[in-house]
Design a protein around this motif. Structure first.
Motif, PDB file in Angstrom:
ATOM      1  N   TYR A 115       0.822  -1.076  -0.233  1.00 37.17           N
ATOM      2  CA  TYR A 115       0.282   0.167  -0.200  1.00 37.17           C
ATOM      3  C   TYR A 115       0.967   1.232  -0.293  1.00 37.17           C
ATOM      4  CZ  TYR A 115      -3.541  -3.350   1.299  1.00 37.17           C
ATOM      5  OH  TYR A 115      -4.156  -4.352   2.319  1.00 37.17           O
ATOM      6  N   ARG A 116       0.554   2.290  -0.647  1.00 32.18           N
ATOM      7  CA  ARG A 116       1.224   3.825  -0.795  1.00 32.18           C
ATOM      8  C   ARG A 116       0.184   4.575  -0.596  1.00 32.18           C
ATOM      9  NH1 ARG A 116       6.768   2.895   0.479  1.00 32.18           N
ATOM     10  NH2 ARG A 116       6.942   0.966   0.135  1.00 32.18           N
ATOM     11  N   LEU A 117       0.741   5.492  -0.615  1.00 34.20           N
ATOM     12  CA  LEU A 117      -0.281   6.677  -0.261  1.00 34.20           C
ATOM     13  C   LEU A 117       0.600   7.811  -1.536  1.00 34.20           C
ATOM     14  CD1 LEU A 117       0.679   7.829   3.546  1.00 34.20           C
ATOM     15  CD2 LEU A 117      -1.136   6.465   2.037  1.00 34.20           C
ATOM     16  N   LYS A 118      -0.480   8.178  -2.635  1.00 37.53           N
ATOM     17  CA  LYS A 118      -0.569   8.753  -3.879  1.00 37.53           C
ATOM     18  C   LYS A 118      -0.729  10.171  -3.540  1.00 37.53           C
ATOM     19  CE  LYS A 118      -1.906   9.734  -8.525  1.00 37.53           C
ATOM     20  NZ  LYS A 118      -2.426   9.292  -9.473  1.00 37.53           N
ATOM     21  N   TRP A 119      -0.048  11.182  -3.213  1.00 42.03           N
ATOM     22  CA  TRP A 119      -0.523  12.414  -3.260  1.00 42.03           C
ATOM     23  C   TRP A 119      -1.333  12.951  -4.032  1.00 42.03           C
ATOM     24  CZ3 TRP A 119      -0.642  17.766  -5.501  1.00 42.03           C
ATOM     25  CH2 TRP A 119      -0.634  18.651  -4.226  1.00 42.03           C
ATOM     26  N   PRO A 120      -3.023  13.902  -3.383  1.00 41.80           N
ATOM     27  CA  PRO A 120      -2.486  14.401  -1.718  1.00 41.80           C
ATOM     28  C   PRO A 120      -3.551  13.473  -1.024  1.00 41.80           C
ATOM     29  CG  PRO A 120      -4.093  15.918  -3.349  1.00 41.80           C
ATOM     30  CD  PRO A 120      -3.360  14.820  -4.068  1.00 41.80           C
ATOM     31  N   ASN A 121      -4.312  12.573  -1.818  1.00 42.03           N
ATOM     32  CA  ASN A 121      -5.229  11.426  -0.803  1.00 42.03           C
ATOM     33  C   ASN A 121      -5.913  10.845  -1.085  1.00 42.03           C
ATOM     34  OD1 ASN A 121      -6.515  12.924  -3.105  1.00 42.03           O
ATOM     35  ND2 ASN A 121      -7.848  14.352  -1.692  1.00 42.03           N
ATOM     36  N   ASP A 122      -4.732   9.650  -2.013  1.00 42.96           N
ATOM     37  CA  ASP A 122      -5.139   8.699  -2.323  1.00 42.96           C
ATOM     38  C   ASP A 122      -4.936   7.291  -1.478  1.00 42.96           C
ATOM     39  OD1 ASP A 122      -7.175   9.758  -4.222  1.00 42.96           O
ATOM     40  OD2 ASP A 122      -5.801  10.010  -5.449  1.00 42.96           O
ATOM     41  N   VAL A 123      -4.683   5.853  -1.577  1.00 44.26           N
ATOM     42  CA  VAL A 123      -4.078   5.213  -0.856  1.00 44.26           C
ATOM     43  C   VAL A 123      -4.354   4.018  -2.931  1.00 44.26           C
ATOM     44  CG1 VAL A 123      -4.014   3.118   0.228  1.00 44.26           C
ATOM     45  CG2 VAL A 123      -4.847   5.831   1.336  1.00 44.26           C
ATOM     46  N   LEU A 124      -3.435   3.874  -2.895  1.00 40.05           N
ATOM     47  CA  LEU A 124      -3.516   2.741  -3.990  1.00 40.05           C
ATOM     48  C   LEU A 124      -1.939   1.568  -3.577  1.00 40.05           C
ATOM     49  CD1 LEU A 124      -0.482   4.463  -6.281  1.00 40.05           C
ATOM     50  CD2 LEU A 124      -2.614   4.492  -5.962  1.00 40.05           C
ATOM     51  N   ALA A 125      -3.011   0.632  -3.987  1.00 45.10           N
ATOM     52  CA  ALA A 125      -2.180  -1.133  -3.757  1.00 45.10           C
ATOM     53  C   ALA A 125      -1.727  -2.132  -5.299  1.00 45.10           C
ATOM     54  CB  ALA A 125      -3.353  -1.749  -3.196  1.00 45.10           C
ATOM     55  N   GLY A 126      -0.124  -1.966  -5.531  1.00 43.50           N
ATOM     56  CA  GLY A 126      -0.342  -2.541  -6.718  1.00 43.50           C
ATOM     57  C   GLY A 126      -0.347  -1.049  -7.780  1.00 43.50           C
ATOM     58  N   GLY A 127      -0.098  -0.168  -7.235  1.00 41.04           N
ATOM     59  CA  GLY A 127      -0.449   1.299  -8.333  1.00 41.04           C
ATOM     60  C   GLY A 127      -1.525   1.551  -8.981  1.00 41.04           C
ATOM     61  N   HIS A 128      -2.678   0.550  -8.058  1.00 42.43           N
ATOM     62  CA  HIS A 128      -4.170   1.084  -7.706  1.00 42.43           C
ATOM     63  C   HIS A 128      -4.591   1.506  -7.511  1.00 42.43           C
ATOM     64  CE1 HIS A 128      -3.954  -2.215 -11.950  1.00 42.43           C
ATOM     65  NE2 HIS A 128      -2.940  -1.742 -11.925  1.00 42.43           N
ATOM     66  N   LYS A 129      -5.715   2.442  -7.698  1.00 39.93           N
ATOM     67  CA  LYS A 129      -5.962   3.372  -6.188  1.00 39.93           C
ATOM     68  C   LYS A 129      -6.843   2.952  -5.569  1.00 39.93           C
ATOM     69  CE  LYS A 129      -9.315   7.147  -5.895  1.00 39.93           C
ATOM     70  NZ  LYS A 129      -9.549   8.702  -6.275  1.00 39.93           N
ATOM     71  N   LEU A 130      -6.976   2.337  -4.361  1.00 35.86           N
ATOM     72  CA  LEU A 130      -8.040   2.002  -3.695  1.00 35.86           C
ATOM     73  C   LEU A 130      -8.777   2.557  -2.930  1.00 35.86           C
ATOM     74  CD1 LEU A 130      -8.156  -1.462  -2.716  1.00 35.86           C
ATOM     75  CD2 LEU A 130      -6.895  -0.882  -0.469  1.00 35.86           C
ATOM     76  N   VAL A 131      -8.108   3.479  -2.395  1.00 32.59           N
ATOM     77  CA  VAL A 131      -9.233   4.336  -1.383  1.00 32.59           C
ATOM     78  C   VAL A 131      -8.960   6.137  -1.659  1.00 32.59           C
ATOM     79  CG1 VAL A 131      -8.952   5.027   0.810  1.00 32.59           C
ATOM     80  CG2 VAL A 131      -8.075   2.603   0.480  1.00 32.59           C
ATOM     81  N   GLY A 132     -10.021   6.933  -1.948  1.00 33.26           N
ATOM     82  CA  GLY A 132     -10.124   8.176  -2.017  1.00 33.26           C
ATOM     83  C   GLY A 132     -10.439   8.934  -0.581  1.00 33.26           C
TER      84      GLY A 132
END
Length: 272
Positions: A115-132
């Motif tokens: 899981y990675r945090l994409k600026w400014p406010n998304d969470v990615l899983a394997g480079g795909h958006k999982l959380v907004g």
């Protein structure tokens, strides 16, 4: 299952309003703030029909996904309140990691997830958006600021026809429910909200956010609606702005925009 707060959130006196279905948990939260609710209070559902993300884009949560919003009434300026979104990002990543470990203990064949945090406010899983995530604020009657942080997570399904790759937990092999995730999130939020401490602890939040950040050191293209700025994603500064290092050695602070990394950034730059 039913929604319940985690033990840390319960001990802190956090309130909870759960809905079988609602238009928008952010709307529910802000409406309650206008009637005098001071929070902290969570508003959650597994079916959201009229949600909205950043820049008022639709964010619909089909039944089984998690739509959640937390209301805090704070004695801070809007610029300081904006940094609360980074605390939310770290809280979400920690909760996702926790339930993924628990799911793997139940089913050892579960895939490991990054899981990675994409600026400014998304969470990615394997480079795909999982959380907004979407942060809203308005003046409260007592002169303070009512802040609502909305968090939408694809648990059982990801939306179709999106302009970017999307993910959901179940397709990734994480068999947790929306209720499982929320219980973990309510506790990690309590932890990170305490560290943030009305902005006084943002330096530590920033450190933890950068540890989990997607795209640091990579080519990035940011479209702010007026222009596209391209370069290398260097860091975020003490106000939470993305710092883009350009080819002509400038370091440009970005306050808002649509972010594209790697080859997508290079392609967008080439088209400009």
């Amino acid at each position: 299952m039913v929604f319940s707060l985690g033990p840390r959130a319960l001990a802190a006196g956090t309130k909870l309003a759960a809905f079988d279905s609602t238009g928008s948990t952010n709307t529910e939260a802000m409406d309650r703030a206008r009637t005098g609710e001071r929070g902290p209070m969570w508003f959650v559902t597994t079916e959201q029909t009229a949600g909205r993300g950043r820049r008022h884009r639709p964010w619909v949560a089909p039944r089984g996904n998690l739509a959640s919003s937390v209301l805090e009434v704070l004695d801070v300026t809007p610029s300081v309140a904006a940094t609360l979104g980074f605390a939310a990002g770290v809280a979400v990543e920690k909760a996702l990691r926790q339930i993924s470990v628990e799911a793997a203990m139940r089913a050892p064949q579960s895939a490991a997830n990054d899981y990675r945090l994409k600026w400014p406010n998304d969470v990615l899983a394997g480079g795909h958006k999982l959380v907004g995530m979407n942060l809203e604020a308005e003046a409260a009657p007592n002169g303070q600021l009512a802040v609502v942080v909305g968090i939408g997570t694809n648990v059982v399904a990801a939306p179709d026809n999106m302009p970017y790759p999307v993910a959901c937990l179940h397709a990734m092999g994480v068999s947790a429910s929306a209720e499982d995730l929320f219980a973990a999130l309510s506790d990690t939020w309590q932890e990170m909200r305490g560290i943030w401490d009305s902005g006084r602890g943002f330096a530590e939040i920033r450190r933890q956010w950068l540890e989990r950040a997607a795209g640091i050191g990579q080519p990035v293209s940011v479209d702010n609606g007026v222009q596209t700025i391209s370069g290398i994603f260097d860091t975020i500064d003490e106000a939470g702005c993305m710092i883009v290092a350009t080819a002509d050695r400038r370091r440009i602070p970005i306050t808002a925009g649509d972010v594209h990394f790697g080859s997508a950034a290079s392609t967008r730059t080439a088209r400009k």
